[in-house]
Scaffold this active site. Sequence first.
Site, PDB file in Angstrom:
ATOM      1  CD  GLU A 193      -2.874   1.232   2.317  1.00 44.17           C
ATOM      2  OE1 GLU A 193      -3.814   2.043   2.248  1.00 44.17           O
ATOM      3  OE2 GLU A 193      -2.716   0.443   3.271  1.00 44.17           O
ATOM      4  CD  GLU A 288      -7.542   1.847   5.407  1.00 40.98           C
ATOM      5  OE1 GLU A 288      -6.844   1.311   6.285  1.00 40.98           O
ATOM      6  OE2 GLU A 288      -7.089   2.266   4.339  1.00 40.98           O
TER       7      GLU A 288
END
Length: 314
Positions: A193, A288
């Site tokens: 990420e 998220e």
Amino acid sequence: MNRGSFLKNSALAAGAVLTGNAVLGSTATSCNNDNNLATAAAGKTFNLNYAPHDGMFKNSAGADFLDQIKFMYDQGFRSIEDNGMAGRTAAEQEKIGSLLSKLGMQMGVFVVDKGGNGANTLAAGKQEYIDIFLKGCRQAVEVSKRCGGKLATVVPGDFQRNLPLDIQNANVITALRKGAEILEPHGIVMVLEPLSDTPDLYLRTSAQTYMICKGVNSPSCKILYDMYHMAKNEGNLINNIKLTWDEIGYFQIGDNPGRNEPTTGEVNYKNIFKFLHEKGYKGVLGMEHGNSRPGKEGEQRVIQAYRESDNFIG
């Protein structure tokens, strides 16, 4: 980065903001249409596989994550993600995995424990840091067995600024190859990420992450394309997704600015979701982000925002 605190406060694997009228329209007609859409769709599944997280619906379902998962299912969601899964007890992990299996739901990402961070950056090439990372990978195998999750988030950590960038790249690729050797036999994919939280972070763009994945050259090393972070770091989201498509293993959602649900910022999530659907994406998209409004009202607004943004067919 303090990802755990973010989720508490705001709350693959196997596989955007609305238009101005929908977001800014203040007439009673537009508001009623939005509410009717959410009401009519309640309980139906979505066109894409969105995954809420622990705490997102705590006011509606209670503090127990298992009850929240049941509530998510009733609202039409068919996946969850849980960054903090590795920190739960084995019993909790098994209960969550059992419930997901019973409901036919998928587990999205969980974070590899100490999978690279500022304190043990993989860019440094230090064996003690690599050992910490590999221990996290071995732990991820056991977590996966209990909860059914096959996607594990890895953030390589900060730049090691006393080393040339290409040496740092080589160090990260070397460490990730070792991690992939542990995960690949179990069908687990670590998703890398790139983040926007601080300029010190080594992994910053989708192109850089694409290069790292090509270097690792394993089906167990892919990109986690978090659209909130990439909106901040590079923009041009759909084009950059196209450029890195064959290495993307997971998406996460969050509008910018604010890191809340779609329709609250500038990202055209309705168009992005339509693009992903047309590309044939069948994986999970992690929600998220926080809720823009407090309480049950805010939780219903999150659901409504996804109904609106998911309404791209026709």
